[in-house]
Design a protein around this motif. Structure first.
Motif, PDB file in Angstrom:
ATOM      1  N   LEU A  21       0.819  -1.206   0.000  1.00 30.47           N
ATOM      2  CA  LEU A  21       0.000   0.000   0.000  1.00 30.47           C
ATOM      3  C   LEU A  21       0.858   1.263   0.000  1.00 30.47           C
ATOM      4  CD1 LEU A  21      -2.808  -1.000   2.551  1.00 30.47           C
ATOM      5  CD2 LEU A  21      -2.556  -1.624   0.144  1.00 30.47           C
ATOM      6  N   SER A  22       1.903   1.283   0.824  1.00 34.33           N
ATOM      7  CA  SER A  22       2.762   2.477   0.887  1.00 34.33           C
ATOM      8  C   SER A  22       3.570   2.635  -0.396  1.00 34.33           C
ATOM      9  CB  SER A  22       3.697   2.388   2.096  1.00 34.33           C
ATOM     10  OG  SER A  22       2.954   2.395   3.298  1.00 34.33           O
ATOM     11  N   ALA A  23       4.077   1.533  -0.919  1.00 34.84           N
ATOM     12  CA  ALA A  23       4.830   1.593  -2.173  1.00 34.84           C
ATOM     13  C   ALA A  23       3.942   2.098  -3.312  1.00 34.84           C
ATOM     14  CB  ALA A  23       5.404   0.230  -2.519  1.00 34.84           C
ATOM     15  N   MET A  24       2.675   1.715  -3.286  1.00 32.29           N
ATOM     16  CA  MET A  24       1.763   2.165  -4.328  1.00 32.29           C
ATOM     17  C   MET A  24       1.602   3.684  -4.291  1.00 32.29           C
ATOM     18  SD  MET A  24       0.023   1.431  -6.938  1.00 32.29           S
ATOM     19  CE  MET A  24       0.135  -0.362  -6.882  1.00 32.29           C
ATOM     20  N   LYS A  25       1.610   4.273  -3.110  1.00 35.42           N
ATOM     21  CA  LYS A  25       1.557   5.744  -3.018  1.00 35.42           C
ATOM     22  C   LYS A  25       2.786   6.360  -3.684  1.00 35.42           C
ATOM     23  CE  LYS A  25      -1.084   5.763   1.319  1.00 35.42           C
ATOM     24  NZ  LYS A  25      -1.036   6.082   2.773  1.00 35.42           N
ATOM     25  N   PHE A  26       3.953   5.742  -3.465  1.00 33.80           N
ATOM     26  CA  PHE A  26       5.176   6.239  -4.089  1.00 33.80           C
ATOM     27  C   PHE A  26       5.082   6.118  -5.609  1.00 33.80           C
ATOM     28  CE2 PHE A  26       9.395   5.756  -5.863  1.00 33.80           C
ATOM     29  CZ  PHE A  26      10.129   6.744  -5.217  1.00 33.80           C
ATOM     30  N   ILE A  27       4.575   4.989  -6.094  1.00 31.67           N
ATOM     31  CA  ILE A  27       4.446   4.776  -7.541  1.00 31.67           C
ATOM     32  C   ILE A  27       3.502   5.812  -8.146  1.00 31.67           C
ATOM     33  CG2 ILE A  27       3.548   3.184  -9.291  1.00 31.67           C
ATOM     34  CD1 ILE A  27       4.578   0.885  -7.452  1.00 31.67           C
ATOM     35  N   LYS A  28       2.369   6.024  -7.511  1.00 32.16           N
ATOM     36  CA  LYS A  28       1.405   6.985  -8.050  1.00 32.16           C
ATOM     37  C   LYS A  28       1.966   8.406  -8.053  1.00 32.16           C
ATOM     38  CE  LYS A  28      -2.922   4.554  -7.102  1.00 32.16           C
ATOM     39  NZ  LYS A  28      -4.196   4.592  -6.346  1.00 32.16           N
ATOM     40  N   ALA A  29       2.787   8.717  -7.064  1.00 30.12           N
ATOM     41  CA  ALA A  29       3.343  10.065  -6.970  1.00 30.12           C
ATOM     42  C   ALA A  29       4.503  10.292  -7.932  1.00 30.12           C
ATOM     43  CB  ALA A  29       3.809  10.336  -5.545  1.00 30.12           C
ATOM     44  N   ASN A  30       5.238   9.226  -8.286  1.00 25.33           N
ATOM     45  CA  ASN A  30       6.488   9.410  -9.025  1.00 25.33           C
ATOM     46  C   ASN A  30       6.591   8.642 -10.342  1.00 25.33           C
ATOM     47  OD1 ASN A  30       8.274  10.941  -6.933  1.00 25.33           O
ATOM     48  ND2 ASN A  30       7.366   9.258  -5.769  1.00 25.33           N
ATOM     49  N   LEU A  31       5.846   7.551 -10.473  1.00 25.73           N
ATOM     50  CA  LEU A  31       6.092   6.642 -11.598  1.00 25.73           C
ATOM     51  C   LEU A  31       4.832   6.285 -12.367  1.00 25.73           C
ATOM     52  CD1 LEU A  31       8.389   4.133  -9.629  1.00 25.73           C
ATOM     53  CD2 LEU A  31       9.128   6.068 -11.011  1.00 25.73           C
TER      54      LEU A  31
END
Length: 337
Positions: A21-31
């Motif tokens: 879930l946390s990694a998905m936030k990073f992906i949505k914000a950056n990738l």
């Protein structure tokens, strides 16, 4: 491959222990506009979160795309296969919780820093971004230079610590701040603390790892070694026993538990543990010496056999192991060398 935890709990929504879930936030914000690849078990989750903005390579719901499945599982057989598939589909980022069993100790070959850079890491998984000019803004902001999440051992950190200790320490602390429940950075920090003789700091970090992962055999073993160094023999004995409980094939844990029991004059228990170690590795010098010493202290005629086996292999052991034997021979007035 057991890529995902089997723990289940009741309630609504997705479990953060099972899904990134946390990694998905990073992906949505950056990738969000970049093409990625994740493990099979998370394919459906990635489709649910990212479609239609981003295509996902593998669908985790068992959809009948045989060619894709074959490519996916074939890629982990070698670094060459791995890179070929990533290049073929222009994969820009990877999110895994482990590589294949063959890849773990060789992740430098699968994910060489000149091609892939770690940009996000938590207790669920690690995210690598293709090291291209286009991706440099993200790498400069979020990239790690030194940490290798998939390495099972931490010896590689020693050279980095000599080169730039502040930067290495900063990366480890950043990984902990990203996810305080990620045990591996604490293990890294404990290893470096021991190297720098900050033993109390190492003890504190190993205790944190054990709180997060009660069955982590390596953390229990390393904690036991520190207890033994401070002559806290009961604590050491308990920690070695926990290491064995976490890994029944942990040869060194049986050996050092036996050595600790010699110090505690628990000779029957020591004998049993040295025998367990020799079942796993019958040529281990320290195990043969420990068993021979225990039998000598018990006045057994078998002692010379095991001491002889150890003596014949003395040239194969490390300086640390030789020091152990020297200390024990002095403590028990044993003519060995």
């Amino acid at each position: 491959w057991n890529f995902a935890s089997s723990h289940l709990s009741l309630g609504l929504g997705l479990q953060s222990r099972r899904y990134p879930l946390s990694a998905m936030k990073f992906i949505k914000a950056n990738l969000l506009k970049k093409r990625g690849l994740t493990i099979y078990n998370w394919g459906g989750y990635f489709i649910w979160e990212l479609y239609p903005d981003q295509e996902t390579f593998i669908d985790g719901r068992g959809m009948p795309f045989e060619d894709v499945f074959n490519e996916y599982f074939y890629m982990f057989r070698s670094p060459r296969n791995f890179q070929m598939l990533l290049d073929k589909y222009n994969i820009q980022y990877l999110f895994f919780n482990r590589l294949s069993p063959q890849a773990n100790e060789k992740d430098e070959r699968y994910l060489p820093p000149e091609k892939w850079r770690l940009v996000y890491w938590d207790s669920i998984g690690a995210l690598y971004l293709r090291n291209t000019q286009l991706n440099q803004p993200i790498i400069r902001t979020h990239g790690y230079r030194y940490l290798r999440p998939f390495y099972p051992r931490h010896h590689y950190l020693t050279s980095y610590n000599q080169q730039n200790p502040q930067a290495l320490s900063g990366e480890i602390n950043r990984a902990i701040a990203t996810d305080p429940n990620n045990a591996k950075p604490y293990l890294m920090r404990a290893y470096l603390a021991s190297q720098g003789r900050n033993y109390q700091g190492a003890i504190a970090d190993y205790k944190t790892v054990i709180r997060l992962k009660p069955d982590d055999a390596v953390a229990h073993f390393n904690l036991a070694q520190l207890y033994r160094y401070f002559n806290q023999l009961i604590e050491a004995k308990n920690a070695y026993s926990e290491a064995i409980r976490g890994n029944k094939n942990y040869t060194l844990a049986y050996i050092y538990l036996g050595l600790t029991e010699i110090n505690l004059n628990e000779l029957e228990e020591a004998e049993n543990n040295f025998k367990e170690a020799l079942k796993l590795n019958r040529e281990n010098v320290l195990a043969n010496f420990g068993l021979g010493l225990t039998l000598r202290l018990n006045k057994s005629s078998e002692a010379d056999h095991y001491l002889g086996l150890a003596k014949n292999k003395l040239h194969t052991i490390s300086t640390k192991e030789r020091r152990e034997i020297e200390n024990l021979t002095r403590a028990h007035n044993l003519a060995f060398f």
